[in-house]
Design a protein around this motif. Structure first.
Motif, PDB file in Angstrom:
ATOM      1  N   LYS A  60      24.691  28.537  48.831  1.00 17.81           N
ATOM      2  CA  LYS A  60      26.034  28.665  48.498  1.00 17.81           C
ATOM      3  C   LYS A  60      24.899  29.691  47.381  1.00 17.81           C
ATOM      4  O   LYS A  60      25.909  30.971  46.887  1.00 17.81           O
ATOM      5  CB  LYS A  60      27.326  28.305  48.320  1.00 17.81           C
ATOM      6  CG  LYS A  60      27.400  27.601  47.879  1.00 17.81           C
ATOM      7  CD  LYS A  60      29.068  27.082  47.125  1.00 17.81           C
ATOM      8  CE  LYS A  60      29.569  26.317  45.862  1.00 17.81           C
ATOM      9  NZ  LYS A  60      28.878  24.834  46.258  1.00 17.81           N
ATOM     10  N   GLU A  61      24.764  29.578  46.507  1.00 18.38           N
ATOM     11  CA  GLU A  61      23.564  29.673  45.162  1.00 18.38           C
ATOM     12  C   GLU A  61      22.795  31.408  45.786  1.00 18.38           C
ATOM     13  O   GLU A  61      22.409  32.065  44.954  1.00 18.38           O
ATOM     14  CB  GLU A  61      23.307  29.413  44.382  1.00 18.38           C
ATOM     15  CG  GLU A  61      24.129  28.023  43.617  1.00 18.38           C
ATOM     16  CD  GLU A  61      23.488  27.400  42.322  1.00 18.38           C
ATOM     17  OE1 GLU A  61      21.996  27.312  42.986  1.00 18.38           O
ATOM     18  OE2 GLU A  61      23.619  26.532  42.174  1.00 18.38           O
ATOM     19  N   TYR A  62      22.670  31.581  47.210  1.00 20.96           N
ATOM     20  CA  TYR A  62      21.823  32.455  47.753  1.00 20.96           C
ATOM     21  C   TYR A  62      22.383  33.414  48.579  1.00 20.96           C
ATOM     22  O   TYR A  62      23.583  33.413  48.866  1.00 20.96           O
ATOM     23  CB  TYR A  62      20.359  31.919  48.612  1.00 20.96           C
ATOM     24  CG  TYR A  62      19.652  31.186  47.650  1.00 20.96           C
ATOM     25  CD1 TYR A  62      18.591  30.819  47.078  1.00 20.96           C
ATOM     26  CD2 TYR A  62      20.167  29.957  47.717  1.00 20.96           C
ATOM     27  CE1 TYR A  62      18.293  30.519  46.226  1.00 20.96           C
ATOM     28  CE2 TYR A  62      19.039  29.403  46.511  1.00 20.96           C
ATOM     29  CZ  TYR A  62      17.780  29.492  46.361  1.00 20.96           C
ATOM     30  OH  TYR A  62      17.222  28.677  45.815  1.00 20.96           O
ATOM     31  N   ASP A  63      22.094  34.617  48.675  1.00 21.98           N
ATOM     32  CA  ASP A  63      22.591  35.871  49.714  1.00 21.98           C
ATOM     33  C   ASP A  63      22.688  35.178  51.552  1.00 21.98           C
ATOM     34  O   ASP A  63      23.207  35.697  50.917  1.00 21.98           O
ATOM     35  CB  ASP A  63      22.015  36.963  48.931  1.00 21.98           C
ATOM     36  CG  ASP A  63      22.481  37.223  48.015  1.00 21.98           C
ATOM     37  OD1 ASP A  63      23.595  36.973  46.919  1.00 21.98           O
ATOM     38  OD2 ASP A  63      21.930  38.182  47.192  1.00 21.98           O
ATOM     39  N   SER A  64      22.183  34.890  51.377  1.00 18.76           N
ATOM     40  CA  SER A  64      21.749  35.020  53.061  1.00 18.76           C
ATOM     41  C   SER A  64      20.911  33.493  52.903  1.00 18.76           C
ATOM     42  O   SER A  64      20.352  32.810  52.515  1.00 18.76           O
ATOM     43  CB  SER A  64      20.719  36.126  53.112  1.00 18.76           C
ATOM     44  OG  SER A  64      19.439  36.042  53.053  1.00 18.76           O
ATOM     45  N   ARG A  65      20.786  33.164  54.271  1.00 24.67           N
ATOM     46  CA  ARG A  65      19.420  32.317  54.915  1.00 24.67           C
ATOM     47  C   ARG A  65      18.509  32.460  54.956  1.00 24.67           C
ATOM     48  O   ARG A  65      17.463  31.837  53.932  1.00 24.67           O
ATOM     49  CB  ARG A  65      19.557  32.129  55.899  1.00 24.67           C
ATOM     50  CG  ARG A  65      19.907  30.835  56.780  1.00 24.67           C
ATOM     51  CD  ARG A  65      19.576  30.656  58.299  1.00 24.67           C
ATOM     52  NE  ARG A  65      21.493  30.741  59.107  1.00 24.67           N
ATOM     53  CZ  ARG A  65      22.627  30.105  59.038  1.00 24.67           C
ATOM     54  NH1 ARG A  65      22.010  28.458  58.301  1.00 24.67           N
ATOM     55  NH2 ARG A  65      23.550  30.381  59.977  1.00 24.67           N
ATOM     56  N   GLU A  66      18.000  33.131  54.420  1.00 24.49           N
ATOM     57  CA  GLU A  66      16.029  34.380  54.410  1.00 24.49           C
ATOM     58  C   GLU A  66      15.865  34.565  53.500  1.00 24.49           C
ATOM     59  O   GLU A  66      14.915  33.970  52.840  1.00 24.49           O
ATOM     60  CB  GLU A  66      16.592  35.389  55.643  1.00 24.49           C
ATOM     61  CG  GLU A  66      16.650  35.789  56.350  1.00 24.49           C
ATOM     62  CD  GLU A  66      17.354  35.864  57.250  1.00 24.49           C
ATOM     63  OE1 GLU A  66      19.123  35.511  56.513  1.00 24.49           O
ATOM     64  OE2 GLU A  66      18.264  35.938  58.706  1.00 24.49           O
ATOM     65  N   ALA A  67      17.380  34.125  52.247  1.00 26.35           N
ATOM     66  CA  ALA A  67      16.565  33.987  50.967  1.00 26.35           C
ATOM     67  C   ALA A  67      16.830  33.160  50.338  1.00 26.35           C
ATOM     68  O   ALA A  67      14.976  32.628  49.822  1.00 26.35           O
ATOM     69  CB  ALA A  67      17.620  35.581  50.119  1.00 26.35           C
ATOM     70  N   TYR A  68      17.187  31.766  50.756  1.00 26.56           N
ATOM     71  CA  TYR A  68      16.936  30.406  50.400  1.00 26.56           C
ATOM     72  C   TYR A  68      15.189  30.438  51.409  1.00 26.56           C
ATOM     73  O   TYR A  68      15.048  29.248  50.846  1.00 26.56           O
ATOM     74  CB  TYR A  68      17.725  29.639  50.452  1.00 26.56           C
ATOM     75  CG  TYR A  68      18.933  29.395  51.688  1.00 26.56           C
ATOM     76  CD1 TYR A  68      17.509  28.524  52.306  1.00 26.56           C
ATOM     77  CD2 TYR A  68      19.746  29.628  51.751  1.00 26.56           C
ATOM     78  CE1 TYR A  68      18.240  28.320  53.415  1.00 26.56           C
ATOM     79  CE2 TYR A  68      20.361  29.281  53.001  1.00 26.56           C
ATOM     80  CZ  TYR A  68      19.927  28.789  53.782  1.00 26.56           C
ATOM     81  OH  TYR A  68      20.487  28.016  54.813  1.00 26.56           O
TER      82      TYR A  68
END
Ligand code: GAR
Length: 200
Positions: A60-68
């Protein structure tokens, strides 16, 4: 040596079986990284105890699945990972990881796929009333527990089984099968040609 990264979300009993097999020289592979989406998970403790590098993150600290996943990808590249081994990693994987690791990412699931994908497969098997369930190891293709099947083992469902009891016997089978399948990869004995799995 052949280098694997294990992805886990929870207890990490499959991860532990892989660690034990590696230490016993039965894996033919080095566990070079644990990736975990829950920094407090038991799997992280197991990695630290075994001296395995950990990349733990909080989705949840990232904007999207792709981001992490882009961060994970750079960690995998840095660690020169040959094979991604999903072991109770309870998240869908996007093309950010699926594409670069096509034919080099596997998952274990506690049923005979394509029956009972998703969560709580042993409970699904009990509720459906099947007499046989089991374990599947398969390539990862971006779907939920889909992808070409590499190996399966049957586990009988007993008359009086609860979901917990069935799950325990299925997990005993997982701990035997997963290190074996990883050793096939390390020995170069598994190939993916299109959707066909070739074992040799
Ligand atoms: C395992 O039984 C694995 O097959 C299952 O989660 C459990 C994780 O246990 N995976 C799935 O259900 C994937 N859909 P572990 O953390 O002790 O290895």
């Amino acid at each position: 040596p052949y280098r694997i990264a294990v992805f886990a979300s929870g207890t990490g009993s499959n991860f532990q079986a892989l660690l034990d097999a590696s230490r016993a020289g039965r894996l033919g592979a080095q566990i070079a990284l644990l990736v975990c989406d829950k920094p407090q998970a038991k799997a992280v403790e197991r990695a630290k105890a075994a001296g395995v590098p950990v990349f733990a993150f909080t989705p949840k600290e990232y904007d999207s699945r792709e981001a992490y996943e882009r961060i994970i990808l750079s960690e995998l590249e840095r660690a020169k990972i040959d094979l991604i081994v999903l072991a109770g990693y309870m998240r869908l994987i996007t093309s950010v990881l699926v594409e670069p690791y096509e034919g080099r990412m596997i998952n274990i699931h506690p049923s005979l796929l394509p029956a009972f994908p998703g969560k709580d497969a042993p409970l699904q098997a009990i509720e459906h009333g099947v007499r046989v369930s089991g374990v599947t190891v398969h390539f990862v293709d971006g779907g939920m527990d889909t992808g070409p099947i590499i190996a399966q083992r049957a586990v009988e469902v007993m008359q009086e089984d609860t979901a917990i009891e069935l799950q325990a016997r299925i997990q005993d089978m997982e701990r035997l099968l997963y290190p074996e399948v990883v050793s096939w990869f390390a020995a170069g004995r598994v190939k993916l040609e299109g959707r066909r799995v070739i074992l040799f």
